[in-house]
Design a protein around this motif. Structure first.
Motif, PDB file in Angstrom:
ATOM      1  N   TRP A 140       0.846  -1.196   0.000  1.00 61.31           N
ATOM      2  CA  TRP A 140       0.000   0.000   0.000  1.00 61.31           C
ATOM      3  C   TRP A 140       0.881   1.246   0.000  1.00 61.31           C
ATOM      4  N   GLU A 143      -2.183   7.624  -2.492  1.00 63.33           N
ATOM      5  CA  GLU A 143      -2.475   7.928  -3.889  1.00 63.33           C
ATOM      6  C   GLU A 143      -1.867   9.265  -4.304  1.00 63.33           C
ATOM      7  N   LEU A 146       1.830   9.868  -6.097  1.00 64.35           N
ATOM      8  CA  LEU A 146       2.296   8.631  -6.718  1.00 64.35           C
ATOM      9  C   LEU A 146       3.187   8.912  -7.925  1.00 64.35           C
ATOM     10  N   TYR A 157       5.789   2.436  -9.886  1.00 62.45           N
ATOM     11  CA  TYR A 157       4.682   2.218  -8.953  1.00 62.45           C
ATOM     12  C   TYR A 157       3.333   2.317  -9.646  1.00 62.45           C
ATOM     13  N   ASP A 158       3.221   3.245 -10.588  1.00 64.60           N
ATOM     14  CA  ASP A 158       1.940   3.408 -11.280  1.00 64.60           C
ATOM     15  C   ASP A 158       1.589   2.158 -12.078  1.00 64.60           C
ATOM     16  N   GLN A 161       0.393  -0.429  -9.730  1.00 60.59           N
ATOM     17  CA  GLN A 161      -0.981  -0.166  -9.309  1.00 60.59           C
ATOM     18  C   GLN A 161      -1.969  -0.668 -10.359  1.00 60.59           C
ATOM     19  N   LEU A 166      -0.012  -3.187  -6.316  1.00 62.53           N
ATOM     20  CA  LEU A 166       0.096  -2.117  -5.331  1.00 62.53           C
ATOM     21  C   LEU A 166      -1.251  -1.416  -5.190  1.00 62.53           C
ATOM     22  N   THR A 167      -1.663  -1.172  -3.944  1.00 63.92           N
ATOM     23  CA  THR A 167      -2.904  -0.453  -3.668  1.00 63.92           C
ATOM     24  C   THR A 167      -2.579   0.969  -3.226  1.00 63.92           C
ATOM     25  N   ALA A 168      -3.112   1.953  -3.938  1.00 61.88           N
ATOM     26  CA  ALA A 168      -2.918   3.358  -3.579  1.00 61.88           C
ATOM     27  C   ALA A 168      -4.160   3.829  -2.823  1.00 61.88           C
TER      28      ALA A 168
END
Length: 217
Positions: A140, A143, A146, A157-158, A161, A166-168
């Motif tokens: 996690w 958001e 990011l 990271y994007d 996601q 990956l959870t934003a």
């Protein structure tokens, strides 16, 4: 000096290190990197540092470099990159969480706030039906920011996601409430023996889940 490029008899160079074939966990080779072992360097001191290094990866390189004079950040490092890459590829492969249902696992929780990642890792040791180890991860981050994080760390990271790795969470800080809900949901199908966690920033979530899940005791 070793290549005899300097002809200055007033300069003395003395390099000591274990041989390449030595097992650095063997105390018998420690004297090769510490000629004054037992005189100015206490063997018990090295034992304590080695014990800590084995438990803490960040200290392991320091022990090899500063105590045994082993190169750890060069082409002649104690574990060649090709070897590490081969190990990594050998361990790689898809993991189906559904096939792990009911299995015993051990977890590790690392909390963050703004610039780091919050992560929950579950390790499944071999059991009667499988000789393989399995690892499940959940990550996690906030958001907000990011895109800046991608540019700063040079890590996609994007993309992670979008692919679901990956959870934003909403806002500019990690939403611990969301982490708690999703962590418990992740743990539910398995027999969680324990979850260890870094005390930093973990007090809130550990208190919220205390008594509700054995994993967060």
């Amino acid at each position: 000096m070793l290549e005899q490029r300097h002809e200055d008899d007033t300069y003395f160079a003395y390099i000591v290190e274990p041989d390449k074939e030595d097992d650095f966990a063997d105390e018998a080779c420690w004297v090769k990197g510490n000629p004054s072992l037992g005189v100015t360097v206490r063997i018990q001191e090295l034992r304590e540092e080695f014990s800590q290094a084995r438990e803490t990866p960040t200290k392991f390189g320091d022990f090899l470099r500063k105590r045994l004079d082993i190169w750890v950040e060069s082409s002649s490092s104690w574990i060649p990159f090709e070897t590490v890459e081969a190990w990594w590829k050998e361990c790689a492969g898809p993991v189906d969480p559904n096939r792990l249902r009911g299995r015993v696992c051990y977890g590790g929780l690392d909390m963050s706030s703004v610039t780091d990642l919050t992560s929950l890792a579950l390790v499944f040791p071999p059991d009667g039906n499988s000789r393989d180890w399995a690892l499940l991860l959940r990550l996690w981050c906030p958001e907000v920011g990011l895109t800046d994080r991608v540019r700063r760390d040079r890590v996609p990271y994007d993309g992670w996601q979008r692919e679901g790795w990956l959870t934003a969470t909403e806002g500019n800080r990690v939403d611990y409430g969301q982490v708690k809900r999703e962590a418990i949901e992740m743990l539910e199908p398995f027999k969680v023996a324990s979850v260890g966690f870094d005390p930093w920033n973990a007090e809130m979530i550990s208190q919220q889940t205390h008594g509700g899940r054995r994993a967060y005791d």
